[in-house]
Each structure stands twice: as C-alpha cells, then as structure tokens.
Write a protein that holds these residues in place. Structure first.
Motif, PDB file in Angstrom:
ATOM      1  N   ALA A 140     -23.802 -50.265  57.812  1.00 36.25           N
ATOM      2  CA  ALA A 140     -24.207 -50.563  59.239  1.00 36.25           C
ATOM      3  C   ALA A 140     -23.816 -52.197  59.563  1.00 36.25           C
ATOM      4  O   ALA A 140     -24.211 -52.973  58.668  1.00 36.25           O
ATOM      5  CB  ALA A 140     -25.533 -50.413  59.657  1.00 36.25           C
ATOM      6  N   PRO A 141     -23.538 -52.451  60.719  1.00 40.01           N
ATOM      7  CA  PRO A 141     -23.593 -54.089  60.766  1.00 40.01           C
ATOM      8  C   PRO A 141     -24.675 -54.869  60.483  1.00 40.01           C
ATOM      9  O   PRO A 141     -24.444 -56.069  60.008  1.00 40.01           O
ATOM     10  CB  PRO A 141     -23.203 -54.262  62.293  1.00 40.01           C
ATOM     11  CG  PRO A 141     -22.456 -52.854  62.776  1.00 40.01           C
ATOM     12  CD  PRO A 141     -22.965 -51.943  61.759  1.00 40.01           C
ATOM     13  N   ALA A 183     -17.666 -46.271  61.742  1.00 37.66           N
ATOM     14  CA  ALA A 183     -18.432 -47.106  61.129  1.00 37.66           C
ATOM     15  C   ALA A 183     -17.748 -48.467  60.450  1.00 37.66           C
ATOM     16  O   ALA A 183     -18.261 -49.473  60.462  1.00 37.66           O
ATOM     17  CB  ALA A 183     -19.370 -46.495  60.072  1.00 37.66           C
ATOM     18  N   LEU A 184     -16.662 -48.030  59.911  1.00 33.94           N
ATOM     19  CA  LEU A 184     -15.788 -48.869  59.434  1.00 33.94           C
ATOM     20  C   LEU A 184     -15.356 -50.202  60.371  1.00 33.94           C
ATOM     21  O   LEU A 184     -15.340 -51.277  60.226  1.00 33.94           O
ATOM     22  CB  LEU A 184     -14.657 -48.570  58.590  1.00 33.94           C
ATOM     23  CG  LEU A 184     -14.779 -48.037  57.120  1.00 33.94           C
ATOM     24  CD1 LEU A 184     -13.626 -47.427  56.539  1.00 33.94           C
ATOM     25  CD2 LEU A 184     -15.225 -49.422  56.294  1.00 33.94           C
ATOM     26  N   GLU A 185     -14.885 -49.576  61.458  1.00 33.68           N
ATOM     27  CA  GLU A 185     -14.492 -50.391  62.734  1.00 33.68           C
ATOM     28  C   GLU A 185     -15.596 -51.393  63.006  1.00 33.68           C
ATOM     29  O   GLU A 185     -15.512 -52.678  63.129  1.00 33.68           O
ATOM     30  CB  GLU A 185     -14.136 -49.440  63.896  1.00 33.68           C
ATOM     31  CG  GLU A 185     -13.438 -50.280  65.096  1.00 33.68           C
ATOM     32  CD  GLU A 185     -12.599 -49.528  65.930  1.00 33.68           C
ATOM     33  OE1 GLU A 185     -12.668 -50.040  67.177  1.00 33.68           O
ATOM     34  OE2 GLU A 185     -12.295 -48.395  65.701  1.00 33.68           O
ATOM     35  N   ALA A 186     -16.964 -50.794  63.116  1.00 29.71           N
ATOM     36  CA  ALA A 186     -17.985 -51.649  63.442  1.00 29.71           C
ATOM     37  C   ALA A 186     -18.314 -52.642  62.331  1.00 29.71           C
ATOM     38  O   ALA A 186     -18.838 -53.756  62.689  1.00 29.71           O
ATOM     39  CB  ALA A 186     -19.167 -50.554  63.737  1.00 29.71           C
ATOM     40  N   ALA A 187     -18.175 -52.163  61.241  1.00 27.99           N
ATOM     41  CA  ALA A 187     -18.227 -53.116  60.165  1.00 27.99           C
ATOM     42  C   ALA A 187     -17.211 -54.417  60.181  1.00 27.99           C
ATOM     43  O   ALA A 187     -17.596 -55.728  60.166  1.00 27.99           O
ATOM     44  CB  ALA A 187     -18.160 -52.628  58.777  1.00 27.99           C
ATOM     45  N   PHE A 188     -15.920 -53.859  60.663  1.00 30.46           N
ATOM     46  CA  PHE A 188     -14.908 -55.133  60.744  1.00 30.46           C
ATOM     47  C   PHE A 188     -15.323 -55.849  61.898  1.00 30.46           C
ATOM     48  O   PHE A 188     -14.729 -57.089  61.587  1.00 30.46           O
ATOM     49  CB  PHE A 188     -13.624 -54.223  60.941  1.00 30.46           C
ATOM     50  CG  PHE A 188     -13.100 -53.512  59.728  1.00 30.46           C
ATOM     51  CD1 PHE A 188     -13.484 -53.618  58.393  1.00 30.46           C
ATOM     52  CD2 PHE A 188     -12.044 -52.363  59.820  1.00 30.46           C
ATOM     53  CE1 PHE A 188     -13.374 -52.980  57.331  1.00 30.46           C
ATOM     54  CE2 PHE A 188     -11.685 -51.812  58.719  1.00 30.46           C
ATOM     55  CZ  PHE A 188     -12.528 -52.001  57.249  1.00 30.46           C
ATOM     56  N   ALA A 231      -7.315 -53.625  63.015  1.00 30.07           N
ATOM     57  CA  ALA A 231      -6.486 -54.153  64.018  1.00 30.07           C
ATOM     58  C   ALA A 231      -7.459 -54.134  65.541  1.00 30.07           C
ATOM     59  O   ALA A 231      -7.458 -54.960  66.009  1.00 30.07           O
ATOM     60  CB  ALA A 231      -5.183 -53.594  64.206  1.00 30.07           C
ATOM     61  N   ALA A 232      -8.069 -53.170  65.672  1.00 31.23           N
ATOM     62  CA  ALA A 232      -8.918 -52.875  66.802  1.00 31.23           C
ATOM     63  C   ALA A 232     -10.028 -53.771  66.827  1.00 31.23           C
ATOM     64  O   ALA A 232     -10.446 -54.484  67.863  1.00 31.23           O
ATOM     65  CB  ALA A 232      -9.525 -51.552  66.876  1.00 31.23           C
TER      66      ALA A 232
END
Length: 368
Positions: A140-141, A183-188, A231-232
C-alpha cells in the motif's frame, strides 16, 4: 546518489582488473555485474561487524552494486550498508545502492511475540491498514512511503538509486491478480512522486516466483501488465509520460534457470504472439535484470553441486565462481548478487568477475 561521471570513473579505476563485460549498464552509468547482497545472517552485532567489513572490502575491490531491504536481518542490514559506504575509500556517487519495501520489518532483533509487535508497531499507529496486509506484507502507498523514509534514515542517505517493490506476488495469496496490478499501479504512483522529489533514482520489482512460474500459475505476474501499470503511473504523476520502472530482480541459478528457459511472458507489441522468457522480455523492454540467490545461498559453492557438463563450460577457479559466472552469463542479466560475511569468500566472489562470462551461443549450449 550515484552519478554518471562517478560510476564511469569507478569503472575506469577498476575495469582493467576484470574480464569482458564485467561492468554493465545500470542507472545513469555502469556498475559491477557481481553485486553485494545482504540478506543472510543473524541479527547480531557480530554479524553486523563482519558484514560491514566485507561490504567495505567489496566496494573497495571493484563491486559497486549493493542490494538490501528494509526487513533484511531485522533492519540491521540497511544500517550496515550505510556505515560501509561511509567507511569505504570510494565516493558514494560511485556506488549503486538498492533497497526494497513490502514486508513489515522488525527493529534490530526478533521480538518474543512477533504478532504483538506488528500490531503495536504498525496497526495501532495506523502505519498500515489491516485490509492491505497479507501476513506481514503490504504494498500500500502509505506503507511504502513509510518504508522508504525509514530506509533512507537507516542508510543515512539522501537518495537510493533503485527502490524495489518487494515480492508483490505475496498479495496473490488473498487478492485477485487484477487487484494486485491495481495495487502495483498505486505503489508506482507513490514511487514516481518520490522519484520526482529526488528520493529515488529509479524503481523496480523484486520477486521470487512471479516472473519464473508458468503463465497463469497462482503466483504469476505478467511483466507486460506490470510495465503498463508503470507507464500509467508515470503519465498520471508527470511532468512527462516517462516512468521510472528500470529493473526487476529474481533468483537465477543453474538449478533455477526458469527466467531463461520458460516462455511465460507476452511482449507488449505482440500480445497474441508466442510467449517469450522473462529475460528476453526484459531485454526487449530495456529493463535491468538483477539475479538473487546466484550461488544458491551457498549450496552451489560445494564441489559437484553444478552439473558436470555445465561446470566444464564455465570459467572460474572455484565452484562458487563458476556458479556466479553461470548467472552472469545469461543473456540480459545485469548483475548477480552474492552475500557473505567472510572476507576470503568476498575476495573469491569478486574475483569471479576476472573471468569472462559465456557468450550467448555457449550459454545456450549448456541446456542442450
């Protein structure tokens, strides 16, 4: 932080002592293809002292890629890495420092009641939401923000060169694959903001199973989807549409060569085509590949541990050197990590880089 000029200067200072392609592209410059790992060892002062000395010796001997994590040795490894970098007679800017976040760390030793410790340390203060936990793992972020700050403090550094999301496949034990990608996109996105702030140079994903297992297996993750989520995140955070996903980490040995032998990834520009290996995907996508467990956590250092037909093709005076050189020879591999607290073993490991790796054809032949 590591800089282009300092990294190339380190290569110029040490390069003549090593074999072909010992220094390879990483981050803003180049770094050694034998890296210094810090995973193993009890959380004791004696191991701290031994690890600090081997890290310092390694940095001063031609190995300038150091890998750690917030949870390694109950948080002690990060502290020791920072101390070794400050003690070494090498400019900090000439050393690539990577760490990871995802597992809730202890603080210096193992508590008598780990569950109570995690509850009191992380859940009650609100550092992590119980809904985001799978065991003692979260990406989580909020936790990653906390972990990165903690890592910088323990390391005593203003910036790390690569920050890995640690074993995200752990989340698949309780969540759908799509939820883990979200969840990975939020982490990124969190790491993109920290990259823009100058706290990290780049980020990556460190795994054990995710990129090695067959497509569709329970702990499988698609590199194509992971890359798309990065990328997103880069586009969402800005200021341009670039992203900072630069590296993946996974185990690779003569007995765990799935990243080369298993075709389990779909290329972004050919999603309906035949799958390719993780190493081929990473090469096509421009991702660095760092291998962990490169000598099988010591098991491949024993005589006869490497199959004889493979062993005969590898260069090196000792089994450990030949095991390292197998990992370093795989096409697309940037760095192979090995950890030790023994100065003699450290010298042996670094000396593996004085031998040339196998060429692509010769490496392919080891699987015939």
């Amino acid at each position: 932080m590591a800089t282009r000029d300092a990294l190339w200067g380190y290569r110029d200072a040490f390069g003549d002592a090593f074999g072909r392609t010992y220094f390879r592209r990483f981050g803003p410059g180049v770094a050694s293809s034998v890296g210094l790992g810090t995973y193993l060892g009890d959380p004791t002062d004696a191991v701290d002292d031994a690890l600090r000395e081997t890290l310092r010796l390694g940095i001063e001997s031609g190995a300038n890629h150091v890998d750690t994590a917030t949870n390694y040795r109950c948080g002690r490894s990060e502290r020791v890495v920072g101390e070794a970098i400050r003690e070494a007679a090498v400019d900090r800017a000439a050393v690539v420092v990577a760490t990871k976040g995802g597992f809730l760390p202890f603080d210096g030793d193992r508590p008598d009641d780990p569950a109570a410790y995690l509850r009191e340390r992380y859940l009650e203060p609100g550092i992590v939401d119980p809904a985001d936990l799978v065991g003692a793992h979260s990406i989580a972020p909020g936790l990653l923000e906390w972990s990165l700050d903690r890592s910088l403090d323990r390391l005593g550094l203003e910036r790390v060169d690569c920050y890995y999301v640690h074993n995200p496949e752990t989340q698949l034990e309780s969540r759908s694959r799509e939820a883990v990608y979200d969840a990975l996109e939020a982490a990124f996105e969190t790491l993109e903001r920290r990259r823009a702030a100058g706290d990290v140079g780049a980020y990556g994903v460190a795994t054990w199973d995710a990129f090695r297992v067959p497509e569709g297996a329970d702990r499988y993750l698609s590199l194509r989807e992971v890359l798309a989520r990065a990328a997103a995140a880069g586009e969402a955070v800005g200021p341009d549409d670039d992203h900072g996903l630069a590296a993946i980490q996974l185990p690779f040995t003569v007995h765990m060569a799935d990243a080369f032998t298993r075709a389990n990834q779909r290329l972004p520009d050919d999603p309906d085509g035949d799958p390719v290996s993780t190493l081929e995907f990473a090469h096509e996508a421009g991702l660095a590949v760092v291998t962990s467990a490169s000598v099988g956590q010591g098991e491949l250092a024993a005589d006869g541990a490497i199959p004889a037909a493979v062993d005969a093709r590898l260069s090196g005076d000792t089994p450990a050197q030949r095991a390292l050189n197998f990992a370093r020879s795989a096409p697309g591999v940037t760095c192979s990590l090995v950890g030790t607290t023994d100065p003699d073993h450290l010298r042996e490991n670094v000396a593996a880089g004085t031998f040339d790796p196998l060429g692509a054809s010769a490496f392919d032949a080891t699987f015939e």
